[in-house]
Design a protein around this motif. Structure first.
Motif, mmCIF file in Angstrom:
data_model
loop_
_atom_site.group_PDB
_atom_site.id
_atom_site.type_symbol
_atom_site.label_atom_id
_atom_site.label_comp_id
_atom_site.label_asym_id
_atom_site.label_seq_id
_atom_site.Cartn_x
_atom_site.Cartn_y
_atom_site.Cartn_z
ATOM 1 N N VAL A 210 0.857 -1.181 0.000
ATOM 2 C CA VAL A 210 0.000 0.000 0.000
ATOM 3 C C VAL A 210 0.896 1.235 0.000
ATOM 4 O O VAL A 210 1.766 1.367 0.861
ATOM 5 C CB VAL A 210 -0.936 0.034 1.218
ATOM 6 C CG1 VAL A 210 -1.851 1.251 1.145
ATOM 7 C CG2 VAL A 210 -1.752 -1.250 1.311
ATOM 8 N N ASN A 211 0.687 2.125 -0.960
ATOM 9 C CA ASN A 211 1.504 3.331 -1.062
ATOM 10 C C ASN A 211 0.630 4.569 -1.014
ATOM 11 O O ASN A 211 -0.289 4.722 -1.830
ATOM 12 C CB ASN A 211 2.268 3.342 -2.392
ATOM 13 C CG ASN A 211 3.446 2.394 -2.400
ATOM 14 O OD1 ASN A 211 4.456 2.639 -1.767
ATOM 15 N ND2 ASN A 211 3.306 1.296 -3.110
ATOM 16 N N HIS A 212 0.917 5.447 -0.081
ATOM 17 C CA HIS A 212 0.318 6.766 -0.103
ATOM 18 C C HIS A 212 1.119 7.628 -1.075
ATOM 19 O O HIS A 212 2.267 7.322 -1.407
ATOM 20 C CB HIS A 212 0.307 7.378 1.299
ATOM 21 C CG HIS A 212 -0.707 6.754 2.199
ATOM 22 N ND1 HIS A 212 -1.956 7.282 2.382
ATOM 23 C CD2 HIS A 212 -0.664 5.620 2.957
ATOM 24 C CE1 HIS A 212 -2.644 6.521 3.218
ATOM 25 N NE2 HIS A 212 -1.872 5.498 3.577
ATOM 26 N N ALA A 213 0.512 8.699 -1.534
ATOM 27 C CA ALA A 213 1.147 9.546 -2.547
ATOM 28 C C ALA A 213 2.468 10.115 -2.038
ATOM 29 O O ALA A 213 2.596 10.489 -0.871
ATOM 30 C CB ALA A 213 0.208 10.688 -2.922
ATOM 31 N N GLY A 214 3.438 10.181 -2.934
ATOM 32 C CA GLY A 214 4.723 10.784 -2.605
ATOM 33 C C GLY A 214 5.780 9.806 -2.168
ATOM 34 O O GLY A 214 6.961 10.165 -2.063
ATOM 35 N N VAL A 215 5.397 8.553 -1.896
ATOM 36 C CA VAL A 215 6.364 7.543 -1.481
ATOM 37 C C VAL A 215 7.139 7.067 -2.708
ATOM 38 O O VAL A 215 6.577 6.905 -3.796
ATOM 39 C CB VAL A 215 5.657 6.364 -0.785
ATOM 40 C CG1 VAL A 215 6.648 5.274 -0.407
ATOM 41 C CG2 VAL A 215 4.933 6.857 0.454
ATOM 42 N N PHE A 216 8.412 6.833 -2.540
ATOM 43 C CA PHE A 216 9.294 6.449 -3.649
ATOM 44 C C PHE A 216 8.754 5.223 -4.380
ATOM 45 O O PHE A 216 8.377 4.238 -3.763
ATOM 46 C CB PHE A 216 10.699 6.160 -3.101
ATOM 47 C CG PHE A 216 11.685 5.686 -4.135
ATOM 48 C CD1 PHE A 216 12.082 6.523 -5.165
ATOM 49 C CD2 PHE A 216 12.217 4.412 -4.071
ATOM 50 C CE1 PHE A 216 12.995 6.090 -6.126
ATOM 51 C CE2 PHE A 216 13.133 3.975 -5.018
ATOM 52 C CZ PHE A 216 13.518 4.823 -6.042
#
Length: 381
Positions: A210-216
């Motif tokens: 799960v990735n929130h915005a802005g994570v590499f």
């Protein structure tokens, strides 16, 4: 380095965080100066709710502190720099409301100032979150260096908020002017983004990220992390493991899945990253114990409290290439590890991390290598 920034409201003593006398980089640039000068010259009303998004080291909100602005940032270091810079100016922290990108924004925004971030995804996510609070009379001004503002940046402002134009460039900086138009209904956000991992990468094969915005590398597993996952150490028993600079938390989650007895600490200076790590961990129903912490590396972690530290250090800070962050991470790991504890590092081959590890730990072992990346191990003596 503390330096003085001249603004229409006087001079400010500003520094980055953590402050390092050897660091010659300033806590502001020409785009901050351009924006503040525009606000003064155009006599933009600042009596309503002023929100500053992405203020990198607190220069903007420190200059505007008399108007009690709200700062929204993804960076723990930026937030700490803001507190320190306010204190240098004799301003109480309470004069500025400090929010993270994970917290609810103000219900109404009269002036929205946007320092354009490196991540287009983070800009999209935050504009979508802020759009319901923007009204037809809201003054929206973005700022950034010319190399940071692209056609895609302007299209985002236009799609989410309204018609957009740019200023002429000054000192390689540019302003973005946006005229808000009320949307019939809020646009849905594509964030956080979820995907399943492929086979062949150990305990996390087929697992959810799960990735929130802005994570590499938010939309896929990056090649460096994939290589690291294929060469992680065996963790056995009740070890205390640290995923340092955790990003979306897939490395720490892999350890927790392989060793349910491990206690895993996920640490990052990005609020978006730590939220991603916690979401990834919970999405996979990991049975072990975990702690999620936003902070400056391992500052505040008890000495000799960890058995294993896993680290993929960044070597970019905004537009600057530097190994300062990696060095702080390595020294923090050395302090946090028990005697016999290990630091495992994934890095680009050309960065030469083995030299720093030998200087600090007295040893460095090459665990795995391929043309671009190396995995290194250092043992606390």
């Amino acid at each position: 380095m503390t330096d003085r920034m001249t603004t229409p409201w006087g001079e400010l003593a500003l520094a980055r965080f953590p402050e390092d006398p050897r660091d010659r980089l300033r806590a502001w640039d020409a785009s901050d100066e351009y924006l503040l000068r525009h606000l003064a010259e155009q006599e933009v009303p600042l009596s309503g709710t002023v929100v500053v998004l992405g203020d990198r080291w607190g220069a903007l909100v420190t200059a505007l502190a008399a108007h009690r602005p709200v700062q929204i940032t993804d960076s723990y270091l930026a937030q700490e720099a803001t507190r320190a810079n306010l204190a240098r100016g004799g301003v109480e922290t309470g004069a500025v409301r400090l929010l993270t990108t994970q917290e609810a924004p103000p219900g109404r925004i009269d002036v929205l100032l946007v320092r354009v971030p490196k991540s287009l995804a983070l800009l999209e996510d935050q504009l979508l979150r802020l759009a319901p609070a923007v009204h037809e009379g809201t003054v929206v001004v973005g700022t950034g260096m010319v190399k940071e503002i692209h056609t895609s940046t302007l299209k985002l402002f236009e799609r989410i908020l309204g018609p957009t134009r740019t200023s002429l460039a000054e000192k390689k900086a540019r302003l973005i002017f946006c005229t808000p138009e009320p949307a019939p209904e809020p646009a849905p956000s594509p964030w956080p983004y979820r995907y399943d991992l492929p086979a062949g990468i150990g305990s996390v094969s087929g697992r959810t990220v799960v990735n929130h915005a802005g994570v590499f590398c938010a939309e896929r597993l990056d090649v460096g992390t994939r290589f690291f996952l294929q060469h992680l150490p065996d963790s056995k028993g009740a070890q205390r493991v640290v995923d340092l600079g955790c990003g979306n938390g897939v490395v720490g989650t892999a350890v927790a899945l392989a060793n349910p007895e491990a206690e895993v600490l996920f640490v990052d200076e990005s609020f978006q990253a730590v939220a991603s790590a916690e979401s990834t961990y919970k999405a996979n129903g990991v049975p072990g114990h975990a702690e999620f912490r936003v902070g400056d590396g391992l500052a505040g972690v008890a000495a000799r409290s960890a058995d294993l530290v896993l680290n993929n250090p960044p070597f970019h800070t905004h537009q600057t290439t530097t190994d300062a962050t990696a060095w702080r991470m390595f020294t923090g790991a050395h302090s946090a590890l028990r005697p016999g504890g290990e630091l495992w590092v994934i890095g680009n081959r050309h960065l030469g991390y083995h030299v720093k590890l030998r200087r600090l730990f007295g040893n460095s072992e090459l665990v795995a290598s391929e043309p671009k990346f190396v995995v290194l191990k250092a043992v606390k003596r």
